[in-house]
Motif scaffolding. Structure first.
Motif, PDB file in Angstrom:
ATOM      1  N   LYS A 104       0.798  -1.220   0.000  1.00  0.00           N
ATOM      2  CA  LYS A 104       0.000   0.000   0.000  1.00  0.00           C
ATOM      3  C   LYS A 104       0.836   1.278   0.000  1.00  0.00           C
ATOM      4  O   LYS A 104       0.463   2.240  -0.657  1.00  0.00           O
ATOM      5  CB  LYS A 104      -1.029   0.005   1.122  1.00  0.00           C
ATOM      6  N   THR A 133      -0.510   7.638   7.140  1.00  0.00           N
ATOM      7  CA  THR A 133      -1.008   7.740   8.519  1.00  0.00           C
ATOM      8  C   THR A 133      -0.268   6.775   9.450  1.00  0.00           C
ATOM      9  O   THR A 133      -0.140   7.038  10.640  1.00  0.00           O
ATOM     10  CB  THR A 133      -2.526   7.499   8.609  1.00  0.00           C
ATOM     11  N   GLY A 134       0.229   5.673   8.893  1.00  0.00           N
ATOM     12  CA  GLY A 134       1.028   4.759   9.717  1.00  0.00           C
ATOM     13  C   GLY A 134       2.244   5.469  10.296  1.00  0.00           C
ATOM     14  O   GLY A 134       2.628   5.249  11.451  1.00  0.00           O
ATOM     15  N   ALA A 135       2.842   6.363   9.490  1.00  0.00           N
ATOM     16  CA  ALA A 135       4.017   7.115   9.962  1.00  0.00           C
ATOM     17  C   ALA A 135       3.642   8.027  11.131  1.00  0.00           C
ATOM     18  O   ALA A 135       4.469   8.281  12.015  1.00  0.00           O
ATOM     19  CB  ALA A 135       4.619   7.921   8.818  1.00  0.00           C
ATOM     20  N   ARG A 185       3.553   5.794  14.064  1.00  0.00           N
ATOM     21  CA  ARG A 185       4.939   5.430  14.387  1.00  0.00           C
ATOM     22  C   ARG A 185       5.675   6.601  15.053  1.00  0.00           C
ATOM     23  O   ARG A 185       6.423   6.406  16.005  1.00  0.00           O
ATOM     24  CB  ARG A 185       5.671   5.011  13.101  1.00  0.00           C
ATOM     25  N   ARG A 222      11.003   3.291  11.445  1.00  0.00           N
ATOM     26  CA  ARG A 222      10.892   1.994  10.742  1.00  0.00           C
ATOM     27  C   ARG A 222      11.644   0.905  11.504  1.00  0.00           C
ATOM     28  O   ARG A 222      11.655  -0.254  11.082  1.00  0.00           O
ATOM     29  CB  ARG A 222      11.479   2.079   9.329  1.00  0.00           C
ATOM     30  N   ARG A 279      -6.601   7.411  18.481  1.00  0.00           N
ATOM     31  CA  ARG A 279      -7.049   7.325  17.092  1.00  0.00           C
ATOM     32  C   ARG A 279      -7.913   8.537  16.730  1.00  0.00           C
ATOM     33  O   ARG A 279      -7.739   9.139  15.675  1.00  0.00           O
ATOM     34  CB  ARG A 279      -7.838   6.033  16.837  1.00  0.00           C
ATOM     35  N   GLU A 304      -3.295   6.904   3.246  1.00  0.00           N
ATOM     36  CA  GLU A 304      -3.045   5.478   3.346  1.00  0.00           C
ATOM     37  C   GLU A 304      -2.986   5.052   4.800  1.00  0.00           C
ATOM     38  O   GLU A 304      -2.360   5.717   5.617  1.00  0.00           O
ATOM     39  CB  GLU A 304      -1.697   5.213   2.665  1.00  0.00           C
ATOM     40  N   GLY A 305      -3.722   3.991   5.121  1.00  0.00           N
ATOM     41  CA  GLY A 305      -3.661   3.495   6.498  1.00  0.00           C
ATOM     42  C   GLY A 305      -4.839   2.601   6.831  1.00  0.00           C
ATOM     43  O   GLY A 305      -5.764   2.452   6.034  1.00  0.00           O
ATOM     44  N   ARG A 306      -4.783   2.060   8.017  1.00  0.00           N
ATOM     45  CA  ARG A 306      -5.654   0.960   8.398  1.00  0.00           C
ATOM     46  C   ARG A 306      -7.157   1.242   8.431  1.00  0.00           C
ATOM     47  O   ARG A 306      -7.953   0.374   8.158  1.00  0.00           O
ATOM     48  CB  ARG A 306      -5.227   0.413   9.768  1.00  0.00           C
ATOM     49  N   ASP A 307      -7.557   2.413   8.829  1.00  0.00           N
ATOM     50  CA  ASP A 307      -9.003   2.632   8.963  1.00  0.00           C
ATOM     51  C   ASP A 307      -9.470   3.800   8.107  1.00  0.00           C
ATOM     52  O   ASP A 307     -10.485   4.414   8.386  1.00  0.00           O
ATOM     53  CB  ASP A 307      -9.368   2.874  10.429  1.00  0.00           C
ATOM     54  N   ILE A 308      -8.745   4.101   7.069  1.00  0.00           N
ATOM     55  CA  ILE A 308      -9.064   5.292   6.282  1.00  0.00           C
ATOM     56  C   ILE A 308     -10.358   5.091   5.491  1.00  0.00           C
ATOM     57  O   ILE A 308     -11.198   5.991   5.429  1.00  0.00           O
ATOM     58  CB  ILE A 308      -7.896   5.662   5.321  1.00  0.00           C
ATOM     59  N   ARG A 349       2.024  -8.497  14.210  1.00  0.00           N
ATOM     60  CA  ARG A 349       1.519  -7.122  14.188  1.00  0.00           C
ATOM     61  C   ARG A 349       0.142  -7.054  13.522  1.00  0.00           C
ATOM     62  O   ARG A 349      -0.753  -6.361  13.997  1.00  0.00           O
ATOM     63  CB  ARG A 349       2.517  -6.189  13.487  1.00  0.00           C
ATOM     64  N   ASP A 385      -3.124  -5.595  15.350  1.00  0.00           N
ATOM     65  CA  ASP A 385      -3.852  -4.464  14.767  1.00  0.00           C
ATOM     66  C   ASP A 385      -5.282  -4.832  14.418  1.00  0.00           C
ATOM     67  O   ASP A 385      -6.191  -4.016  14.551  1.00  0.00           O
ATOM     68  CB  ASP A 385      -3.142  -3.978  13.496  1.00  0.00           C
TER      69      ASP A 385
HETATM   70  O1   DC Z   1       1.161   0.990   7.987  1.00  0.00           O
HETATM   71  P1   DC Z   1       2.227   0.939   9.064  1.00  0.00           P
HETATM   72  O2   DC Z   1       2.857  -0.420   9.226  1.00  0.00           O
HETATM   73  O3   DC Z   1       3.276   1.995   8.949  1.00  0.00           O
HETATM   74  O4   DC Z   1       1.438   1.251  10.420  1.00  0.00           O
HETATM   75  C1   DC Z   1       2.087   1.375  11.649  1.00  0.00           C
HETATM   76  C2   DC Z   1       1.169   0.967  12.778  1.00  0.00           C
HETATM   77  O5   DC Z   1       0.124   1.903  12.995  1.00  0.00           O
HETATM   78  C3   DC Z   1       0.533  -0.412  12.597  1.00  0.00           C
HETATM   79  O6   DC Z   1       0.624  -1.096  13.829  1.00  0.00           O
HETATM   80  C4   DC Z   1      -0.908  -0.084  12.272  1.00  0.00           C
HETATM   81  C5   DC Z   1      -1.140   1.265  12.890  1.00  0.00           C
HETATM   82  N1   DC Z   1      -2.023   2.111  12.091  1.00  0.00           N
HETATM   83  C6   DC Z   1      -3.331   2.226  12.468  1.00  0.00           C
HETATM   84  O7   DC Z   1      -3.737   1.587  13.433  1.00  0.00           O
HETATM   85  N2   DC Z   1      -4.170   3.054  11.771  1.00  0.00           N
HETATM   86  C7   DC Z   1      -3.724   3.742  10.701  1.00  0.00           C
HETATM   87  N3   DC Z   1      -4.562   4.545  10.032  1.00  0.00           N
HETATM   88  C8   DC Z   1      -2.376   3.605  10.289  1.00  0.00           C
HETATM   89  C9   DC Z   1      -1.550   2.771  11.005  1.00  0.00           C
END
Ligand code: DC
Length: 221
Positions: free
Chosen positions: A15, A33-35, A38, A89, A107, A129-133, A173, A177
């Motif tokens: 992604k 958004t992951g950054a 992080r 990273r 969050r 870009e990211g998990r719950d976008i 991970r 998550d």
């Molecule tokens: O995509 P990534 O591996 O860089 O994400 C880092 C961490 O943050 C991973 O544990 C998932 C979490 N994350 C999240 O919960 N929600 C997001 N929108 C982006 C990342």
């Protein structure tokens, strides 16, 4: 106002690299958004804070004034004046960031910041870009995409990136998550692209085609 393009997917789905390349071709911004999660984890670790303590972590998230980069070609991350681009990273952050991302108040705080940032972005669109976008941050986005790939392929891709991420760490991970955000199955109206059998260029082409069909954005290069 910038249109939001939402891209989700598990680790190793491609992604980040796909989102960045699609942003370049469309002249869009790119928000990783992951950054942000992080960088927050790095900050809390650096200050020796208890990552389980939701109120403490939320306060740090609220105080985070770092400029999040939107240019896909200039992705430097800075926390309190320190360039943490490489450090976020590393193993220490990668193995603890899930704990930070598990707090709902954290969050909510970060998500509000993401929306504000995109609203004022100097781009016709921003690929976020990211998990719950696709589900929480931009459920009304005209183009919401979930990239998936078989686990073995995701592990192989991560290994090829030489990030030192082990198969075990990636699976651990994702499992941690997915207790907080379901990013393995697409919500209604989200387009799933299984990239298992696809090359990087094929994935980017498919994603860019989908975005141009559903928005006013056009390919620049
Ligand atoms: O995509 P990534 O591996 O860089 O994400 C880092 C961490 O943050 C991973 O544990 C998932 C979490 N994350 C999240 O919960 N929600 C997001 N929108 C982006 C990342």
């Amino acid at each position: 106002m910038s249109v939001i393009i939402a891209i989700d997917g598990p680790a190793g789905s491609g992604k980040s690299s796909v989102s960045k390349e699609a942003a370049r071709r469309l002249g869009c911004g790119y928000l990783d958004t992951g950054a942000a999660y992080r960088s927050l984890a790095w900050d809390c670790l650096d200050q020796g804070l208890d990552l389980e303590h939701a109120d403490t972590i939320t306060a740090v998230a609220e105080s985070h004034e770092q400029l999040r980069p939107l240019n896909p070609d200039e992705q430097r991350h800075v926390v309190r004046g320190v360039d943490v681009t490489d450090a976020i990273r590393g193993e220490e952050v990668s193995s603890t960031v899930s704990a930070v991302a598990a707090h709902h108040d954290v969050r909510d705080t970060l998500n509000a910041g993401f929306r504000r940032l995109v609203e004022s972005a100097p781009y016709p669109g921003v690929i976020v870009e990211g998990r719950d976008i696709t589900t929480v941050v931009a459920p009304d986005s005209p183009a919401r995409i979930l990239l998936t790939a078989d686990e073995a392929v995701r592990i192989a891709r991560r290994e090829a990136e030489h990030t030192g991420v082990t198969a075990e760490a990636l699976v651990r991970r994702d499992a941690a998550d997915s207790k907080v955000v379901n990013f393995m199955t697409a919500a209604d109206g989200v387009w799933t692209l299984d990239t298992t059998e696809m090359s990087f260029d094929e994935v980017v082409d498919a994603v860019v085609d989908y975005i141009t069909q559903r928005t006013e954005l056009q390919v620049l290069r």
